[in-house]
Scaffold this motif. Structure first.
Motif, short mmCIF file in Angstrom:
data_model
loop_
_atom_site.label_atom_id
_atom_site.label_comp_id
_atom_site.label_asym_id
_atom_site.label_seq_id
_atom_site.Cartn_x
_atom_site.Cartn_y
_atom_site.Cartn_z
N ASP A 50 54.87 2.06 36.50
CA ASP A 50 53.94 2.53 37.54
C ASP A 50 52.93 3.52 36.96
O ASP A 50 52.49 4.46 37.64
CB ASP A 50 54.70 3.19 38.69
CG ASP A 50 55.65 2.21 39.37
OD1 ASP A 50 55.32 1.02 39.44
OD2 ASP A 50 56.72 2.64 39.82
N TYR A 86 46.01 -10.98 32.28
CA TYR A 86 47.08 -10.00 32.17
C TYR A 86 47.69 -10.04 30.78
O TYR A 86 47.77 -11.11 30.15
CB TYR A 86 48.20 -10.29 33.18
CG TYR A 86 47.78 -10.28 34.62
CD1 TYR A 86 47.78 -9.10 35.37
CD2 TYR A 86 47.41 -11.46 35.25
CE1 TYR A 86 47.40 -9.10 36.70
CE2 TYR A 86 47.04 -11.47 36.59
CZ TYR A 86 47.04 -10.28 37.31
OH TYR A 86 46.67 -10.29 38.63
N SER A 142 45.81 -5.09 32.88
CA SER A 142 45.33 -5.87 34.01
C SER A 142 43.89 -5.49 34.27
O SER A 142 43.45 -4.38 33.92
CB SER A 142 46.18 -5.58 35.26
OG SER A 142 45.58 -6.13 36.42
N ARG A 148 42.81 -4.83 36.99
CA ARG A 148 42.93 -3.74 37.96
C ARG A 148 43.89 -2.71 37.37
O ARG A 148 45.12 -2.94 37.31
CB ARG A 148 43.45 -4.28 39.30
CG ARG A 148 42.44 -5.18 40.01
CD ARG A 148 43.06 -5.87 41.21
NE ARG A 148 43.98 -6.92 40.78
CZ ARG A 148 43.60 -8.16 40.46
NH1 ARG A 148 42.32 -8.50 40.51
NH2 ARG A 148 44.51 -9.05 40.08
N HIS A 181 45.21 -0.01 38.32
CA HIS A 181 46.31 0.54 39.12
C HIS A 181 47.57 -0.33 39.03
O HIS A 181 48.65 0.11 39.42
CB HIS A 181 45.88 0.70 40.58
CG HIS A 181 45.71 -0.59 41.32
ND1 HIS A 181 44.51 -1.28 41.32
CD2 HIS A 181 46.58 -1.34 42.06
CE1 HIS A 181 44.63 -2.38 42.03
NE2 HIS A 181 45.88 -2.44 42.49
N GLU A 182 47.46 -1.56 38.51
CA GLU A 182 48.63 -2.42 38.36
C GLU A 182 49.38 -2.17 37.05
O GLU A 182 50.45 -2.74 36.82
CB GLU A 182 48.20 -3.89 38.43
CG GLU A 182 47.66 -4.29 39.79
CD GLU A 182 47.10 -5.71 39.81
OE1 GLU A 182 46.84 -6.22 40.91
OE2 GLU A 182 46.91 -6.30 38.72
N THR A 183 48.85 -1.31 36.20
CA THR A 183 49.48 -1.04 34.92
C THR A 183 50.88 -0.47 35.10
O THR A 183 51.11 0.46 35.87
CB THR A 183 48.63 -0.03 34.11
OG1 THR A 183 47.30 -0.53 34.00
CG2 THR A 183 49.22 0.18 32.72
N ARG A 217 53.42 -1.94 36.47
CA ARG A 217 54.17 -2.57 37.55
C ARG A 217 54.80 -3.87 37.07
O ARG A 217 54.36 -4.48 36.10
CB ARG A 217 53.24 -2.86 38.74
CG ARG A 217 52.75 -1.63 39.47
CD ARG A 217 51.87 -2.02 40.64
NE ARG A 217 52.61 -2.82 41.62
CZ ARG A 217 52.02 -3.44 42.66
NH1 ARG A 217 50.70 -3.34 42.83
NH2 ARG A 217 52.74 -4.15 43.50
N GLU A 221 55.72 -8.43 41.43
CA GLU A 221 55.22 -7.73 42.60
C GLU A 221 53.71 -7.85 42.72
O GLU A 221 53.15 -7.63 43.79
CB GLU A 221 55.63 -6.26 42.54
CG GLU A 221 57.15 -6.06 42.54
CD GLU A 221 57.55 -4.61 42.28
OE1 GLU A 221 56.64 -3.80 42.00
OE2 GLU A 221 58.75 -4.30 42.34
N VAL A 222 53.07 -8.17 41.61
CA VAL A 222 51.62 -8.34 41.60
C VAL A 222 51.24 -9.76 42.01
O VAL A 222 50.35 -9.97 42.83
CB VAL A 222 51.05 -8.01 40.20
CG1 VAL A 222 49.55 -8.31 40.13
CG2 VAL A 222 51.33 -6.56 39.84
#
Length: 1229
Positions: free
Chosen positions: A900, A959, A970, A972, A974-976, A978, A982-983
């Protein structure tokens, strides 16, 4: 002309049609070229090569590998390692037993010599709760004279507290202590000026000398103590009692080390009167009695509780007709069962006693239960008859021996039928107690301990040595429930304050989900190592009264003991000899682990789990056999039986090892070796991976420290500078009477000493008991130990570890220096600028960590930050993963980011590591791991430069995933960090189906769930009119809470206070909104808010959970990597990134996907399909495991029948009208 005009029109129309088809969201005619396989392949290859060249240059891995060419590779012999470790632990534990035995002997002799002393009620002692330190204000003397104490009929006595100087000591976890005296803790329910109590405090003060002598003989001793049967505990060294809990609940007589030493193992059946007269205060007292009895039981005891009226019923239905082990989890289950109990009708004592005797007889005949003492404990308000026939049939078959003791607890102030219930106890070698108030329950219940101890005391000469199960240094196990209550209240307070700030936005589904996920995520925080509690085992012995007339009462004076911190045992395990991913653990006679790398006793970061100390070894050693939860492999059960029977053996198993917060897993073949730790109930087990654990690095004879010193080389010079650390938990060398600020300073001290003439290596890290020293040295004069363990300069060292450490330091001395990274190095500057490298590091198998910082001028303290968080060498996650990755591809690096990480506002660092193996003579062993950290933003920039704008458009998602499915890169950010499932759960499912990833199910048998605390007892709703009053009170509380918040919004003073704390981003505060309808009633949103924010209390509950984790399918030449994208049938291309643990995934976003499909690595509760009234404890009870009974069992003595002391009756206050009323009520109810 017309034709020339028509052709461009047709071309335009065809183009428009093509564009519509291309952009149609559900079109299956989309050409595969939308994701060009060859182009993606070139991206993966280029990225892999760029990262590899960066790592190769920064870590200088080839130079490191060349440095270890002088070492040799030898075979690791597990059998000799486990035997050597067990002997070290045995010697250390013998030393602790020797200290306790001396306390015991001194206490018995001292009590005997002071038997005629008079009790001095003005005697001054160091009271742990009242003693003062210099400078503390002296409490004023009470004036006027203290009032009369109504309970004892004497004036209250005031003795001024004594003053003591305390000094924090690291060996006692920085607790301020004094080594000259001991301090005394007196429970709140014990009057310290009572004659028997103060007299025992007086004579036990003479134990201070033996306490000091013990500590002088063995400076590794922890707390020493004498627990008196009168209730106080004398502890050395002296220290103040902690006051970080609301109430002092500590009573040494309720601790397992006291109970198990004072009484042999026991089977107990508790019978609770369920007649209609057991209402109100009587029921409260009875429940308190039951709970107190349960608190006195340990893991070697067995128990069950039955309530009886016309019928006899177990309080926990699934425990019927059996005895269950008194573990924390089972005791908790019984307490919850008794909490919901309500009386009904007339009590049938005959049926209850018959049922109890039958259960105890069945347990003994079937070799179940404790197989030692047996007792029936009856709690009621009077028996109609003495049931002599039942006792003659079941308990008086072999006079004078009576196998089952009867303890009776008469409840109530005004009772008539006391003689029969007293007779039951006195005629069956038990004890009778009359209770009329909850305040006296604990002290009265504890009267059964001296009775159970009578055979021990009468035997006099046999003092069993008792080792307790692991436990935390807290005052009471109920503290966990208290902390959880506080946590829930804090959460509700936070919700109310947040609602005041944001109002109805807080009730939006996304906000509610975010808040709920954040809180449940906190409960998953289960650290293995914690500084909140100190875990320990205790060795103890009973202390007997040796007076001539003592046989008439068989009085036990108390219990002597000393704590053995688990961390001190771990220091003797030589983890260096086990290597990376190797570990050791100890198993008790019950099959529970004393410690284990997967022992996770706390959650939420600071709260103990409900059943934290009864974790079975088969619940932490997870076989890789794809069996359902709790369907344990027979091979594992056979190994467990061999271990608890203290055999010596070995076996290999395929297991699943989870790590990194239970979010990663590997499947590995491990070797196991085990042997007994003699004279204890413990068995030591070691384990290491078969793939790379069978060999280890060793030094050659010419590299011995002594020979290096002879050549004139200063070994201290290998540790110059500050860019190095050693493993803080390993025992390299230890000075027995000196404390050092850091492990590194201690190491340098010993390196200096090793360079001096006359240096000798101690053969053992543990000193010997004084009584064994002479015999040891007369038999073997070449042991290398010091003849006197009292010598001030005594020390001990791990010779092999020190030899390896000095060798590693010598061959890697160059690593931390700046010779290869000076400002003139253009390539180095290029890498630093492009990748934002912050630090390069090296960790060796001997526990040495070195590092080199970059960009020091711009970012001071980078090296210090790294070294503080990464100083455990082979125990670091990046070290373990690098060694495992070596067998996937030798040249590769392992890359990772924090979980996260995208949610953090700080700069994300990528950690890369690579394993260095040394090969010799066909053997290979891990010698070190090199690595570096660099900025995630630089990696993202490199990825963007390689892919161009191809991944920046809306039709593609790109990815980079690691080998466990976590997002490294990623589009995006904010997905790093995770989990990719879930993505994009749909694509992750396809990756599973195509064998890119493999799902591995891991069971967590130490999980905690939260059960609603609602009252499910329907009978109480009908019988108690107070129920309706409580419902009304609850409604009033909710209404008051709502109005309080409204007033907070309107109060200007409060608004001003909160405006400063909770202003919005513009520095202003939203105006309070009021949602009332025309009738003055609360709106639906406010009702929703009230329901949502009302505290729904839960209780902690042990449960089982499972995680579905993932790992790359590491088959070479996996065909899936040769597959191209095919429209929306396969809307992605996946390729491995060379020289790494990463894969590159490019997904066509124009294809439809099921957005609701989510794969998660979060834990899920396992559903065992239990019936409504059953629980996990029931499920486990039906599948209980074998155990080894303690060797010591003293349950009878021929002279016990001569003891007539069995309690006394209370005074009877006749009140005929009250008796008549009670009779009428009992008949009506």
């Amino acid at each position: 002309m017309a034709w020339s005009w028509t052709w461009p029109c047709w071309r335009l129309c065809l183009s428009l049609i093509s564009m519509l088809i291309w952009h149609a969201p559900c079109a299956n005619l989309q050409p595969a070229e939308n994701i060009n396989y060859n182009l993606v392949h070139s991206w993966a290859d280029k990225l892999g090569m760029e990262l590899f060249h960066l790592g190769d240059f920064i870590t200088r891995r080839k130079e490191v590998q060349e440095s270890f060419k002088e070492a040799k590779v030898v075979q690791r012999t597990g059998a000799s390692i486990v035997d050597s470790m067990a002997k070290e632990i045995e010697m250390m534990m013998d030393l602790k037993v020797s200290a306790v035995r001396r306390i015991m002997d001194t206490a018995e002799n001292t009590a005997l010599s002071h038997q005629n002393d008079m009790a001095d009620k003005m005697f001054s002692y160091y009271n742990a709760k009242e003693m003062l330190e210099p400078g503390d204000p002296v409490p004023p003397i009470p004036t006027p004279a203290p009032d009369m104490d109504k309970d004892i009929g004497e004036p209250l006595i005031y003795v001024q507290p004594k003053v003591v100087v305390l000094e924090p000591r690291p060996e006692f976890h920085n607790t301020p202590v004094n080594f000259n005296v001991s301090s005394v803790h007196v429970p709140v329910n014990v009057f310290d000026r009572a004659p028997d109590v103060i007299k025992a405090i007086q004579w036990s003060e003479n134990l201070d000398q033996i306490f000091r002598d013990n500590y002088k003989n063995d400076p590794t001793l922890s707390w020493q103590f004498f627990g008196s049967s009168t209730g106080f505990m004398r502890q050395f060294p002296a220290s103040k009692w902690r006051k970080d809990v609301p109430v002092d609940l500590y009573d040494c007589r309720l601790r397992s080390w006291y109970m198990e030493a004072a009484t042999s193992p026991k089977d107990v059946v508790i019978l609770m009167d369920g007649s209609g007269s057991m209402l109100g205060q009587r029921l409260d007292i009875a429940k308190h009695v039951v709970n107190t009895i349960l608190d006195t039981l340990g893991t070697n005891d067995f128990v069950n509780i039955f309530t009886f009226d016309k019928e006899v019923n177990p309080v926990v239905g699934c425990f019927e007709d059996t005895l269950i082990q008194a573990t924390l989890g089972n005791i908790r289950e019984l307490k919850e069962g008794i909490e919901n109990f309500g009386p009904k009708s007339i009590a049938n004592y005959t049926a209850a006693l018959t049922r109890a005797f039958e259960i105890l007889e069945e347990a003994k005949s079937s070799s179940r239960g404790a197989q030692c003492n047996q007792a029936i404990m009856i709690i009621g308000d009077g028996a109609p008859e003495n049931n002599r026939e039942v006792f003659e049939l079941h308990n008086w078959r072999d006079p004078p021996y009576k196998p089952v003791r009867i303890f009776t607890y008469l409840i109530g102030k005004e009772v008539a039928n006391w003689d029969d219930i007293r007779w039951m106890a006195c005629e069956n070698q038990g004890y009778y107690v009359h209770l009329s108030d909850t305040a006296e329950v604990r002290e009265m219940v504890l009267n059964y301990i001296p009775v159970m101890a009578r055979p021990l005391v009468l035997g006099r000469h046999d003092h069993p040595v008792i080792w307790s199960q692991v436990y935390a240094d807290i005052e009471d196990t109920k503290l966990s429930d208290h902390l959880w209550e506080i946590k829930q209240c804090e959460e509700q307070k936070a919700d109310v304050l947040e609602y005041w700030q944001v109002h109805d936005r807080m009730l939006e589904p996304s906000e509610m989900h975010r808040r709920e996920y954040r809180r449940i995520k906190e409960t998953w925080n289960q650290p293995v190592d914690s500084n909140v509690y100190q875990f320990m085992t205790t060795v103890s012995m009973p202390i007997y009264d040796r007076r001539e007339n003592a046989t008439k009462i068989a009085n036990i004076l108390g219990v002597a003991g000393t704590d053995v911190p688990i961390n001190e045992i771990k220091k003797l395990l030589s983890p260096f000899m086990l290597g990376v991913n190797g570990y050791a653990f100890i198993v008790t006679n019950n099959g529970y682990v004393l410690f284990h790398p997967d022992f996770r006793p706390i959650f939420q970061g600071y709260i103990l789990k409900p059943a934290y100390n009864s974790v079975d070894m088969i619940e932490v050693e997870l076989l890789d056999d794809d069996r359902p939860a709790r369907d344990f492999n027979p091979v594992l059960m056979t190994i467990r039986d061999s271990i608890i029977n203290q055999s010596t053996n070995s076996k290999w198993m395929l297991v699943k090892n989870h790590f990194d917060e239970m979010k990663r897993v590997n499947r590995i073949k491990r070797q196991y070796y085990w042997t007994a730790i003699k004279n204890t109930p413990f068995t030591l087990v070691i384990s290491y991976p078969e793939q790379y654990g069978v060999s280890r690095i060793d030094i050659r004879s010419e590299q011995d420290i002594h020979r290096v010193n002879i050549k004139g080389t200063n070994i201290r010079s290998f540790f110059d500078g500050k860019r190095w650390k050693i493993h803080p938990d390993w025992l390299f060398c230890k000075q027995s009477n000196t404390t050092f600020r850091t492990p590194e300073i201690e190491l340098l001290y010993f390196l200096e000493r090793m360079s001096e003439p006359g240096w000798r290596w101690p053969a053992s890290r543990s000193a010997m008991p004084p009584e064994h020293t002479a015999a040891m040295f007369s038999n073997n004069s070449s042991t290398g130990r010091y003849p006197s363990i009292n010598e001030k300069e005594g020390y001990y060292c791990d010779r092999q570890l020190m030899q390896a450490l000095v060798f590693d330091a010598r061959v890697t001395e160059w690593f931390s220096k700046n010779t290869s990274f000076n400002s003139k190095d253009d390539k180095g500057n290029e890498f630093k600028q492009r990748f934002g490298v912050t630090v390069a590091f090296l960790a060796t198998h001997s526990g040495l960590t070195r590092w080199h910082e970059f960009n020091m001028a711009e970012e001071p303290g980078v090296g210090e930050t790294f070294s503080q968080n990464n100083k455990r060498a082979i125990d670091e996650i990046w070290y373990k993963r690098a060694v495992d990755q070596h067998f996937v591809r030798e040249e590769s690096f392992v890359y990772s980011v924090p979980f996260d990480a995208g949610e953090s506002n700080s700069e994300i660092l990528v950690t890369a590591s690579h394993a260095i193996f040394h090969n010799e003579g066909g053997r290979s062993a891990p010698a070190a791991v090199v690595g570096f950290q660099f900025q995630h933003s630089a990696l993202y920039k490199l990825f963007h430069n390689i892919t161009g704008n191809a991944c920046a458009v809306d039709d593609k998602d790109c990815y980079i995933l690691d080998n466990n499915g976590y997002v490294i890169i990623s589009t995006r950010v904010h997905e790093t960090g995770r989990f990719f499932g879930e993505v994009n759960g749909a694509i992750m499912k396809r990756l599973l189906e195509e064998n890119v990833y493999k799902r591995v199910v891991v069971y967590d048998y130490q999980a905690v769930c939260f059960e609603s605390r609602g009252d499910n007892n329907a009978s109480s709703m009908l019988l108690s009119p107070l129920y309706h009053v409580l419902r009304m009170s609850k409604w009033l509380l909710h209404t008051a809470l709502w109005y309080i918040v409204q007033l907070m919004q309107l109060a200007t003073g409060v608004s001003a206070h909160y405006a400063e704390m909770y202003s919005d981003i513009n520095g202003t505060e939203p105006e309070p909104e009021h949602h009332h309808n025309g009738h003055g009633k609360k709106s639906d949103s406010e009702e929703h808010w009230l329901r949502y924010l009302t505290l729904h209390r839960t209780r902690l509950k042990s449960c089982d959970m499972q995680r579905e984790l993932y790992t790359l399918y590491n088959e070479k030449d996996n065909v899936v990597y040769n597959m191209t994208a095919h429209a929306c049938e396969r809307p992605f291309v996946v390729l491995p990134i060379p020289f790494s643990n990463l894969i590159l995934l490019v997904v066509d976003q124009l294809c439809p996907r099921d957005a609701a499909l989510v794969l998660t690595v979060n834990p899920q509760t396992i559903d065992y399909h239990l019936s409504v009234n059953d629980s996990l404890a029931c499920y486990k009870h039906a599948r209980e495991f074998n155990r080894m009974r303690p060797q010591s069992c003293i349950s009878r003595h021929a002279n016990e029948s001569n003891i007539k002391l069995c309690g006394k009756a209370c005074s009877l206050y006749a009140n005929l009208s009250l008796l008549l009323l009670c009779h009428i009520l009992s008949r009506w109810l």
